[in-house]
Design an enzyme around this catalytic site. Structure first.
Site, PDB file in Angstrom:
ATOM      1  N   ASN A  11      -3.439  -4.269  -8.923  1.00  0.00           N
ATOM      2  CA  ASN A  11      -4.863  -4.513  -9.179  1.00  0.00           C
ATOM      3  C   ASN A  11      -4.978  -5.943  -9.707  1.00  0.00           C
ATOM      4  O   ASN A  11      -4.651  -6.198 -10.866  1.00  0.00           O
ATOM      5  CB  ASN A  11      -5.376  -3.488 -10.206  1.00  0.00           C
ATOM      6  CG  ASN A  11      -6.818  -3.753 -10.614  1.00  0.00           C
ATOM      7  OD1 ASN A  11      -7.491  -4.611 -10.040  1.00  0.00           O
ATOM      8  ND2 ASN A  11      -7.295  -3.017 -11.606  1.00  0.00           N
ATOM      9  N   LYS A  13      -7.540  -7.584 -10.286  1.00  0.00           N
ATOM     10  CA  LYS A  13      -8.734  -7.773 -11.139  1.00  0.00           C
ATOM     11  C   LYS A  13      -9.472  -9.051 -10.710  1.00  0.00           C
ATOM     12  O   LYS A  13      -9.472  -9.374  -9.526  1.00  0.00           O
ATOM     13  CB  LYS A  13      -8.336  -7.761 -12.618  1.00  0.00           C
ATOM     14  CG  LYS A  13      -7.532  -6.490 -12.967  1.00  0.00           C
ATOM     15  CD  LYS A  13      -7.363  -6.240 -14.442  1.00  0.00           C
ATOM     16  CE  LYS A  13      -6.554  -4.955 -14.647  1.00  0.00           C
ATOM     17  NZ  LYS A  13      -6.398  -4.576 -16.046  1.00  0.00           N
ATOM     18  N   HIS A  97     -12.263   2.401 -12.828  1.00  0.00           N
ATOM     19  CA  HIS A  97     -11.332   1.720 -13.733  1.00  0.00           C
ATOM     20  C   HIS A  97     -11.974   1.616 -15.116  1.00  0.00           C
ATOM     21  O   HIS A  97     -13.195   1.465 -15.225  1.00  0.00           O
ATOM     22  CB  HIS A  97     -10.994   0.331 -13.185  1.00  0.00           C
ATOM     23  CG  HIS A  97      -9.872  -0.319 -13.917  1.00  0.00           C
ATOM     24  ND1 HIS A  97     -10.043  -0.944 -15.132  1.00  0.00           N
ATOM     25  CD2 HIS A  97      -8.547  -0.407 -13.611  1.00  0.00           C
ATOM     26  CE1 HIS A  97      -8.863  -1.394 -15.541  1.00  0.00           C
ATOM     27  NE2 HIS A  97      -7.947  -1.086 -14.644  1.00  0.00           N
ATOM     28  N   GLU A  99     -12.226  -0.717 -17.096  1.00  0.00           N
ATOM     29  CA  GLU A  99     -13.045  -1.933 -17.276  1.00  0.00           C
ATOM     30  C   GLU A  99     -14.418  -1.750 -16.643  1.00  0.00           C
ATOM     31  O   GLU A  99     -15.422  -2.251 -17.155  1.00  0.00           O
ATOM     32  CB  GLU A  99     -12.291  -3.148 -16.691  1.00  0.00           C
ATOM     33  CG  GLU A  99     -11.088  -3.502 -17.570  1.00  0.00           C
ATOM     34  CD  GLU A  99      -9.900  -4.102 -16.841  1.00  0.00           C
ATOM     35  OE1 GLU A  99     -10.049  -4.562 -15.698  1.00  0.00           O
ATOM     36  OE2 GLU A  99      -8.799  -4.100 -17.430  1.00  0.00           O
ATOM     37  N   GLU A 169      -4.552   5.760 -16.773  1.00  0.00           N
ATOM     38  CA  GLU A 169      -4.420   4.481 -17.456  1.00  0.00           C
ATOM     39  C   GLU A 169      -4.974   4.613 -18.875  1.00  0.00           C
ATOM     40  O   GLU A 169      -6.182   4.505 -19.078  1.00  0.00           O
ATOM     41  CB  GLU A 169      -5.215   3.394 -16.713  1.00  0.00           C
ATOM     42  CG  GLU A 169      -4.765   3.165 -15.290  1.00  0.00           C
ATOM     43  CD  GLU A 169      -5.082   1.753 -14.824  1.00  0.00           C
ATOM     44  OE1 GLU A 169      -4.177   1.129 -14.263  1.00  0.00           O
ATOM     45  OE2 GLU A 169      -6.198   1.262 -15.036  1.00  0.00           O
ATOM     46  N   GLY A 175      -3.252  -4.161 -20.460  1.00  0.00           N
ATOM     47  CA  GLY A 175      -3.252  -5.585 -20.814  1.00  0.00           C
ATOM     48  C   GLY A 175      -2.844  -5.858 -22.253  1.00  0.00           C
ATOM     49  O   GLY A 175      -3.033  -6.964 -22.747  1.00  0.00           O
TER      50      GLY A 175
HETATM   51  P1  13P Z   1      -1.952  -4.192 -16.993  1.00  0.00           P
HETATM   52  O1  13P Z   1      -0.797  -3.844 -16.087  1.00  0.00           O
HETATM   53  O2  13P Z   1      -2.240  -5.660 -17.026  1.00  0.00           O
HETATM   54  O3  13P Z   1      -1.829  -3.548 -18.326  1.00  0.00           O
HETATM   55  O4  13P Z   1      -3.254  -3.549 -16.300  1.00  0.00           O
HETATM   56  C1  13P Z   1      -3.216  -2.232 -15.910  1.00  0.00           C
HETATM   57  C2  13P Z   1      -4.439  -1.949 -15.113  1.00  0.00           C
HETATM   58  O5  13P Z   1      -5.532  -1.943 -15.626  1.00  0.00           O
HETATM   59  C3  13P Z   1      -4.274  -1.689 -13.679  1.00  0.00           C
HETATM   60  O6  13P Z   1      -5.447  -1.217 -13.117  1.00  0.00           O
END
Ligand code: 13P
Length: 255
Positions: A11, A13, A97, A99, A169, A175
């Site tokens: 991903n 992002k 997600h 976010e 997740e 992150g």
């Molecule tokens: P990270 O691997 O940067 O922690 O992000 C995970 C994520 O949100 C994948 O969708």
């Protein structure tokens, strides 16, 4: 137990311009074009889908979007439909997600509408669920994830449920460099499978692939993937460089 093909998805992002995406997809393709034992999926931003499609076309690498609207077309300024994605030969779409849930107000009901629209357009949804740190500390994490799974997947027929992918997740691991321990992740993945069984049947519960996401990287992937209910990873930060992403796929290739 059913054989479930492992799936490693990147991903990206809101990262990578079209030309940066072309470079990254090209580097990944050089290493993984022939990879067939693990499903490899790249999820760049919308603006890079066409160029990534171009780069990975004709290989076993698939690609997906990070969001979509549930309507097929119409006056929805700024939105993209499942059919538009499908017309680019997109196979996957990440939905719900954390976010999107926290910054853009996505609810389980919205995720549910999107998941149904994606399936109707033969796109495979990667439906994300996961609790916050406060919810885990209050020992509400199982209930929170149960509600998300039930709400996001409500009214989807068993035959369609079998096709989708779920990504667990934990919000506190995204992150942050913090990862759920393999035991914490396995416990939740098995629980998600039990919720799927309640919603449909054992066959569906054993068929759906459940990825782990949240600071997954080459140094912690093997122990997570060794757990029986963890079928892959949804990778953020470590998917932005070919080296770490390819390494993650190589780890997933090991049995
Ligand atoms: P990270 O691997 O940067 O922690 O992000 C995970 C994520 O949100 C994948 O969708």
């Amino acid at each position: 137990m059913k054989h479930r093909k492992r799936i490693i998805a990147g991903n990206w992002k809101m990262n990578k311009t079209a030309s940066e995406s072309q470079t990254l997809a090209g580097e990944i393709k050089r290493e993984l074009a022939e990879c067939s034992d693990v499903e490899v999926v790249l999820c760049p931003p919308f603006t890079s889908l066409a160029i990534v499609a171009d780069v990975v076309g004709g290989t076993s690498i698939k690609f997906g979007a990070q969001n979509m609207h549930w309507e097929a077309s119409g006056a929805y300024t700024g939105e993209i439909s499942a059919y538009m994605l499908r017309s680019l030969y997109c196979h996957f779409v990440i939905l719900g997600h954390s976010e999107r849930r926290s910054y853009f107000g996505e609810t389980d009901e919205i995720v549910n509408k999107k998941a149904k629209a994606a399936l109707a357009a033969t796109l495979t949804p990667i439906v994300c669920v996961g609790e916050t740190i406060e919810e885990r500390q209050a020992e509400k994490h199982m209930q929170v994830v149960r509600t998300q799974v039930q709400g996001s997947l409500a009214g989807i027929a068993p035959a369609d449920l079998k096709k989708l992918v779920i990504a667990y997740e934990p919000v506190w691991a995204i992150g942050t460099g913090l990862t759920a321990s393999p035991e914490q992740a396995q416990e939740m993945h098995a629980f998600i499978r039990s919720v799927l069984k309640e919603m449909s049947n054992e066959d569906v519960a054993q068929s759906v692939r459940i990825q782990y996401g949240g600071s997954m990287k080459p140094s912690n992937a093997a122990e997570l993937l060794a757990k029986p209910d963890i079928d892959g990873g949804l990778i953020g930060g470590a998917s932005l460089e070919a080296k770490s992403f390819v390494e993650l796929v190589r780890i997933a290739q090991q049995k």
